[in-house]
Scaffold this active site. Structure first.
Site, PDB file in Angstrom:
ATOM      1  N   ARG A 190      -8.338  -3.302  -2.823  1.00  0.00           N
ATOM      2  CA  ARG A 190      -8.284  -2.941  -1.404  1.00  0.00           C
ATOM      3  C   ARG A 190      -7.395  -1.715  -1.191  1.00  0.00           C
ATOM      4  O   ARG A 190      -6.655  -1.310  -2.085  1.00  0.00           O
ATOM      5  CB  ARG A 190      -7.753  -4.109  -0.591  1.00  0.00           C
ATOM      6  CG  ARG A 190      -6.244  -4.282  -0.651  1.00  0.00           C
ATOM      7  CD  ARG A 190      -5.788  -5.533   0.081  1.00  0.00           C
ATOM      8  NE  ARG A 190      -4.371  -5.501   0.379  1.00  0.00           N
ATOM      9  CZ  ARG A 190      -3.663  -6.578   0.662  1.00  0.00           C
ATOM     10  NH1 ARG A 190      -4.237  -7.774   0.693  1.00  0.00           N
ATOM     11  NH2 ARG A 190      -2.367  -6.479   0.943  1.00  0.00           N
ATOM     12  N   GLY A 191      -7.469  -1.181   0.030  1.00  0.00           N
ATOM     13  CA  GLY A 191      -6.536  -0.136   0.456  1.00  0.00           C
ATOM     14  C   GLY A 191      -6.640   1.120  -0.377  1.00  0.00           C
ATOM     15  O   GLY A 191      -7.737   1.594  -0.660  1.00  0.00           O
ATOM     16  N   GLU A 192      -5.484   1.667  -0.784  1.00  0.00           N
ATOM     17  CA  GLU A 192      -5.484   2.947  -1.500  1.00  0.00           C
ATOM     18  C   GLU A 192      -4.956   2.826  -2.921  1.00  0.00           C
ATOM     19  O   GLU A 192      -5.602   3.279  -3.864  1.00  0.00           O
ATOM     20  CB  GLU A 192      -4.654   3.976  -0.728  1.00  0.00           C
ATOM     21  CG  GLU A 192      -4.582   5.323  -1.445  1.00  0.00           C
ATOM     22  CD  GLU A 192      -4.024   6.436  -0.600  1.00  0.00           C
ATOM     23  OE1 GLU A 192      -4.209   6.414   0.632  1.00  0.00           O
ATOM     24  OE2 GLU A 192      -3.394   7.356  -1.168  1.00  0.00           O
ATOM     25  N   ASP A 193      -3.782   2.212  -3.088  1.00  0.00           N
ATOM     26  CA  ASP A 193      -3.161   2.216  -4.416  1.00  0.00           C
ATOM     27  C   ASP A 193      -3.998   1.421  -5.419  1.00  0.00           C
ATOM     28  O   ASP A 193      -4.344   1.925  -6.489  1.00  0.00           O
ATOM     29  CB  ASP A 193      -1.739   1.643  -4.336  1.00  0.00           C
ATOM     30  CG  ASP A 193      -1.035   1.732  -5.685  1.00  0.00           C
ATOM     31  OD1 ASP A 193      -0.981   2.848  -6.250  1.00  0.00           O
ATOM     32  OD2 ASP A 193      -0.559   0.705  -6.185  1.00  0.00           O
ATOM     33  N   GLY A 241       0.802  -1.220   0.000  1.00  0.00           N
ATOM     34  CA  GLY A 241       0.000   0.000   0.000  1.00  0.00           C
ATOM     35  C   GLY A 241       0.834   1.269   0.000  1.00  0.00           C
ATOM     36  O   GLY A 241       0.917   1.971  -1.006  1.00  0.00           O
ATOM     37  N   ASP A 242       1.460   1.555   1.136  1.00  0.00           N
ATOM     38  CA  ASP A 242       2.193   2.819   1.273  1.00  0.00           C
ATOM     39  C   ASP A 242       3.318   2.920   0.245  1.00  0.00           C
ATOM     40  O   ASP A 242       3.503   3.951  -0.388  1.00  0.00           O
ATOM     41  CB  ASP A 242       2.780   2.947   2.680  1.00  0.00           C
ATOM     42  CG  ASP A 242       1.742   2.705   3.745  1.00  0.00           C
ATOM     43  OD1 ASP A 242       1.527   3.600   4.560  1.00  0.00           O
ATOM     44  OD2 ASP A 242       1.141   1.608   3.753  1.00  0.00           O
ATOM     45  N   GLN A 298       4.050  -2.827 -10.959  1.00  0.00           N
ATOM     46  CA  GLN A 298       2.882  -1.944 -11.004  1.00  0.00           C
ATOM     47  C   GLN A 298       2.297  -1.835 -12.407  1.00  0.00           C
ATOM     48  O   GLN A 298       1.076  -1.794 -12.579  1.00  0.00           O
ATOM     49  CB  GLN A 298       3.267  -0.559 -10.473  1.00  0.00           C
ATOM     50  CG  GLN A 298       3.497  -0.582  -8.966  1.00  0.00           C
ATOM     51  CD  GLN A 298       3.728   0.788  -8.393  1.00  0.00           C
ATOM     52  OE1 GLN A 298       4.400   1.630  -9.005  1.00  0.00           O
ATOM     53  NE2 GLN A 298       3.233   1.027  -7.192  1.00  0.00           N
TER      54      GLN A 298
END
Lengths: 395, 186
Positions: A288-291, A24-25, A272
């Site tokens: 899920r999450g942000e990315d 994620g981060d 990616q």
């Protein structure tokens, strides 16, 4: 990269990232760093505390090397030793409120007294949220007790926020890819996914654990046309142990399981760019999450967002805020089942998830049309990197 | 030192060598449960205002100024007048009350703390918990008694508080003045 032998570029930017979960981060900061380097010719030092996790999305990365350069970004293993090499550039970004080392803060505090013009613009890049309060907090200063000034930079969906990460040529690349089915078939072949025909439904899954996922897959088993479910090794599979032929830790990429009308494929890890192409190639994505949440939107395909769970179910407030803006121009008879589907999936309600999925219908054309127009609506006037560069210049 | 999360309207903090009175606090939650605190501040020397944002755990230099226990007396636009035990009166600008103004009502008996800077009353801190009467709210739609379904309610003085669905007109409710949150029915 050897800082000793690299010419000091006072215009460089430093981005600090603590890897909290695997992708994620670091996924967000890596995309941002690449874009700043490629589109704005900014020398970016990306300081990461966990290169092993990072290497999952950048397979070329050597987790044992302290300094490396990829895509024009200097990747530095963030530890007590490397941090001594830090020199102030034009901008210092703490990603997702990670703690900047005290030695750097002390150095900047001294610099403020001796040569304040050399101080970098210090930003806290926060998590993405569609909530109303983001507009009111984005860009505000944060005066620290040590005398240094920091700013809060908040990504968001409106022109009063920090924007959304999106490379300038992304939509063109996506459209080119999606214009020819041969591209997705070649990708599936390259990933070792067998038995997928162009007219089969393909769904990618990258979620946290939830019983909703099991409910959906069991309901898909009774569908009339073949459905292929693509899942990488990881947390999603923990929800499917009752239908897997072996334990999760014994699964290997390339394995596939036939469950009536569903074929479950275990995906290999991808970089990616590969993940973007996978999202572009599927009919529906569970993310899920942000990315991956943002990349699913840019894929212009319908999706379920499994949001990162927070205390007191606060994540459901964030989910509602996003659904409200996503459905702003969507007909109520379509918005309702889509929102209900996302709510029930996130609440782990198996029965409701299946019911709402069935109401939505597979490949519902208006929902697909909405997914295609949404990216331009969401992007507003400019992407995050463009706004960020302007923000730094204006300070 | 207090964390940003602990700062309340009425506190005075030092920023960049100047004293600032906190007029309003707004706490929100970022991803992974971290708090973001937005403060509306007024510079006590220059009379200028600013808004600043902090992480919830950021340390802020709150300064201890002279304080007196007072009760609210009356409103003389634009000043709120408070009175101490010896019947001395102190005027506080409405602007400086920030969100606390929503809880100021005639006849209230809550013990407030008036803060002074250079002998001038500059802010008021309410007790952490106060009790107010609900003067309007919609009837419970679904008869929910769990406290998880919420709805807006107007309290004495005209402020709005989000309350549990089971709260009715005429009920007295406890409110946390730091966050404006409904705590319980009294």
């Amino acid at each position: 990269m050897d800082l000793d032998s690299t010419p000091i570029n006072a215009n460089h930017w430093d981005i600090f990232c603590v890897v909290v979960d695997n992708y994620g981060d670091i996924g967000v900061t890596w995309r941002l760093a690449k874009q700043l380097a490629a589109e704005y010719a900014i020398t970016v030092n990306l300081w990461v505390d966990d290169l092993k996790s990072f290497s999952h999305i950048l397979p070329e990365l050597d987790a044992g090397q302290a300094y490396q350069t990829f895509f024009g970004v200097n990747i530095i293993h963030w530890n007590d030793s490397s941090i001594e090499e830090y020199s102030p550039g034009q901008c210092l970004i703490e990603a997702f409120a990670c703690e900047i080392p005290s030695s750097i803060i002390e150095g900047l505090t001294k610099l403020k007294q001796t040569n304040p013009i050399e101080l970098p613009i210090w930003l806290n890049l926060e998590y993405l949220s569609a909530e109303d309060w983001v507009e009111g907090c984005h860009g505000l200063p944060s005066f620290q007790t040590n005398g240094l000034q920091k700013y809060f930079y908040l990504p968001g969906f409106t022109d009063k926020t920090g924007g959304l990460i999106c490379e300038q040529n992304l939509f063109q690349l996506r459209d080119n890819w999606q214009s020819d089915d041969a591209n997705k078939m070649a990708l599936f072949n390259q990933l070792g996914l067998r038995g997928i025909e162009p007219n089969h439904h393909v769904i990618s899954v990258f979620s946290y654990e939830t019983p909703s996922l099991l409910g959906l897959i069991q309901s898909w088993q009774a569908e009339k046309s073949p459905i292929h479910v693509l899942i990488p090794k990881g947390r999603s599979l923990n929800s499917l142990t009752s239908i897997l032929a072996c334990s999760v830790d014994k699964l290997v990429a390339g394995q596939q399981f036939n469950l009536d009308n569903v074929t479950l494929h275990i995906l290999p890890m991808t970089d990616q760019q590969g993940y973007d192409r996978l999202l572009w190639s599927c009919d529906f994505n569970i993310v899920r999450g942000e990315d991956s949440f943002l990349r699913a939107q840019w894929a212009a395909k319908p999706f379920i967002w499994h949001i990162y769970p927070q205390e007191d179910d606060y994540h459901l407030i964030k989910l509602e805020a996003f659904m409200q803006i996503y459905c702003d121009n969507l007909a109520p008879d379509l918005a309702k089942p889509w929102c209900e589907l996302n709510r029930s999936f996130n609440q782990g309600n198996q029965i409701d998830t299946v019911n709402h999925w069935q109401k939505l219908e597979f490949n519902h054309l208006p929902l697909l049309q909405h997914a295609k127009t949404w990216p331009m609506t969401a992007l507003n006037s400019a992407d995050l990197a463009t706004r960020l560069v302007q923000f730094v210049k204006s300070r | 030192m207090k964390t940003a999360h602990e700062i309340r309207p009425g506190n005075v903090i030092m920023l960049d060598g100047s004293p600032w009175v906190v007029q309003k606090t707004e706490t929100t939650r970022s991803g992974r449960n971290a708090a973001i605190v937005k403060l509306k501040l007024k510079n006590l020397l220059l009379d200028s205002g600013t808004e600043q944002t902090f992480k919830g755990e950021d340390k802020l230099d709150d300064i201890i100024l002279e304080r007196l226990d007072c009760t609210y007396s009356y409103f003389a636009d634009p000043m709120y007048v408070f009175m101490d035990e010896e019947y001395n009166q102190y005027d506080v600008e409405a602007d400086n009350l920030g969100d606390a103004a929503a809880y100021i009502v005639d006849g209230m008996e809550d013990q407030c703390q008036v803060t002074f800077y250079n002998s001038k009353a500059i802010s008021v801190e309410l007790p952490v918990h106060i009790v107010r009467e609900v003067i309007y709210t919609e009837p419970s739609a679904r008869g929910d008694t769990s406290g998880k379904v919420m709805k807006p309610a107007t309290i004495t003085g005209g402020g709005t508080v989000t309350v549990a669905d089971f709260v009715k007109v005429g009920d007295k409710i406890e409110i946390d003045t730091r966050t404006g949150e409904f705590k319980k029915r009294v």
